[in-house]
Design an enzyme around this catalytic site. Structure first.
Site, PDB file in Angstrom:
ATOM      1  N   SER A 148       0.826  -1.205   0.000  1.00 12.44           N
ATOM      2  CA  SER A 148       0.000   0.000   0.000  1.00 12.44           C
ATOM      3  C   SER A 148       0.861   1.256   0.000  1.00 12.44           C
ATOM      4  O   SER A 148       2.025   1.234   0.414  1.00 12.44           O
ATOM      5  CB  SER A 148      -0.878   0.020   1.256  1.00 12.44           C
ATOM      6  OG  SER A 148      -1.460   1.297   1.436  1.00 12.44           O
ATOM      7  N   TYR A 161      -2.029  -1.004  11.195  1.00 14.81           N
ATOM      8  CA  TYR A 161      -2.157  -1.383   9.780  1.00 14.81           C
ATOM      9  C   TYR A 161      -0.926  -1.010   8.958  1.00 14.81           C
ATOM     10  O   TYR A 161      -0.348  -1.833   8.266  1.00 14.81           O
ATOM     11  CB  TYR A 161      -3.405  -0.706   9.218  1.00 14.81           C
ATOM     12  CG  TYR A 161      -3.574  -0.779   7.740  1.00 14.81           C
ATOM     13  CD1 TYR A 161      -3.208   0.300   6.927  1.00 14.81           C
ATOM     14  CD2 TYR A 161      -4.092  -1.913   7.133  1.00 14.81           C
ATOM     15  CE1 TYR A 161      -3.349   0.249   5.557  1.00 14.81           C
ATOM     16  CE2 TYR A 161      -4.245  -1.962   5.755  1.00 14.81           C
ATOM     17  CZ  TYR A 161      -3.874  -0.887   4.976  1.00 14.81           C
ATOM     18  OH  TYR A 161      -4.026  -0.932   3.620  1.00 14.81           O
ATOM     19  N   LYS A 165       1.862  -3.126   6.167  1.00 14.98           N
ATOM     20  CA  LYS A 165       2.070  -2.832   4.735  1.00 14.98           C
ATOM     21  C   LYS A 165       3.576  -2.706   4.443  1.00 14.98           C
ATOM     22  O   LYS A 165       4.063  -3.162   3.412  1.00 14.98           O
ATOM     23  CB  LYS A 165       1.316  -1.557   4.355  1.00 14.98           C
ATOM     24  CG  LYS A 165      -0.212  -1.663   4.477  1.00 14.98           C
ATOM     25  CD  LYS A 165      -0.775  -2.592   3.401  1.00 14.98           C
ATOM     26  CE  LYS A 165      -1.356  -3.864   3.941  1.00 14.98           C
ATOM     27  NZ  LYS A 165      -1.960  -4.697   2.842  1.00 14.98           N
TER      28      LYS A 165
HETATM   29  C1  RM4 Z   1      -4.869   2.054   2.237  1.00 14.92           C
HETATM   30  C2  RM4 Z   1      -4.787   3.575   2.343  1.00 14.92           C
HETATM   31  C3  RM4 Z   1      -6.159   4.152   2.096  1.00 14.92           C
HETATM   32  C4  RM4 Z   1      -7.180   3.538   3.048  1.00 14.92           C
HETATM   33  C5  RM4 Z   1      -7.096   2.024   2.998  1.00 14.92           C
HETATM   34  C6  RM4 Z   1      -7.984   1.388   4.047  1.00 14.92           C
HETATM   35  O1  RM4 Z   1      -3.626   1.464   2.484  1.00 14.92           O
HETATM   36  O2  RM4 Z   1      -4.379   3.904   3.650  1.00 14.92           O
HETATM   37  O3  RM4 Z   1      -6.150   5.558   2.242  1.00 14.92           O
HETATM   38  O4  RM4 Z   1      -8.469   3.970   2.679  1.00 14.92           O
HETATM   39  O5  RM4 Z   1      -5.777   1.584   3.220  1.00 14.92           O
END
Ligand code: RM4
Length: 257
Positions: A148, A161, A165
């Site tokens: 991400s 989170y 990543k």
């Molecule tokens: C992604 C990023 C986005 C978020 C999603 C849940 O890695 O952070 O902005 O909407 O995650």
């Protein structure tokens, strides 16, 4: 048909980015095994079966396998299904991920552990099971982590989170070294903010407007915006690429001012 006769295993393939990748790989001739975590509470045809049916409707081949990717047996079952149904595995896409937005100071330990389990350990187990099968086959392969933009930047409500990543890509870098001798390539795709179930509650109109302002291409991403980068890394076009990352974010990351 960049993926003709290749077998692609995708975790979290029933919806969102995983669904877009599954359909995109099938359009390029891949046989697809999609993992999904649970059946809908409402009964009826599952989203996973919908994806399988869509692939069959385009003349492709696909099967769905249920399982919690945080459980190491699930990855072994996915690979076994690929071998049983399609004779082997060529590509593993570690896509399954969760991001239950939560503040840091009162983060419940169980929520932290669940997020690490699905996002990082799930990637680890799929890469390990896929690599062991690929080595048996002797024809190399491609392992792709769906990391991400959050590997590169933080989020106030994503402290559980964003590290997962970053860990996914670090794993791909180390696996690239460990598996290169077998012709197995390991890379990451870094989606920006993609409109999916994972963030539909978080993306308020105000946040969406602010994000749109930050994206030079003028819009948030859609799941099928990711398919091309995954097909590329899965295909022989990327035969000399391993340990790399591809940012697919409409320019969001670089746009400071
Ligand atoms: C992604 C990023 C986005 C978020 C999603 C849940 O890695 O952070 O902005 O909407 O995650």
């Amino acid at each position: 048909m960049l993926l003709k006769d290749k077998v692609v295993v995708i975790t979290g393939g029933s919806r969102g980015i995983g669904r877009g990748i599954a359909l995109g790989c099938a359009k390029e001739g891949a046989k697809v095994v999609i993992n999904y975590a649970r059946d809908p509470e409402t009964g009826g045809k599952s989203p996973a079966q919908e994806v399988v049916d869509s692939i069959h409707a385009m003349g492709g081949s696909a099967v769905a396998v249920k399982g919690n990717i945080a459980d190491p047996t699930t990855s072994r079952e996915l690979i076994a299904a690929a071998v049983a149904e399609f004779g082997g595995v060529d590509v593993c896409v570690a896509n399954a991920g969760i991001c239950p937005f939560h503040s840091f100071l009162d983060m419940p330990p169980e929520l932290l552990r669940e997020t690490v389990g699905v996002n990082f350990e799930g990637t680890y187990f799929l890469a390990q099971a896929g690599a062991n099968q690929m080595i048996k086959q002797g024809r190399g392969g491609s392992i792709i982590a769906i990391s991400s933009i959050s590997k590169l930047v933080g989020g106030e409500f994503q402290t559980h989170y964003t590290p997962t990543k970053a860990a996914q890509h670090s794993l791909m870098q180390s696996c690239a070294i460990a598996l290169g001798r077998y012709g197995i390539r390991c890379n990451s795709v870094l989606p920006g903010t993609i409109l999916t179930d994972i963030n539909k509650e978080d993306l308020t109109p105000e946040k969406t407007a602010a994000f749109n302002q930050r994206v030079p291409l003028g819009r948030l991403g859609q799941p099928d915006d990711l398919a091309g980068s995954v097909v590329f890394l899965a295909s022989d076009m990327a035969r000399y690429i391993t340990g790399a990352e591809i940012l697919v974010d409409g320019g969001m990351f670089v746009n400071l001012q």
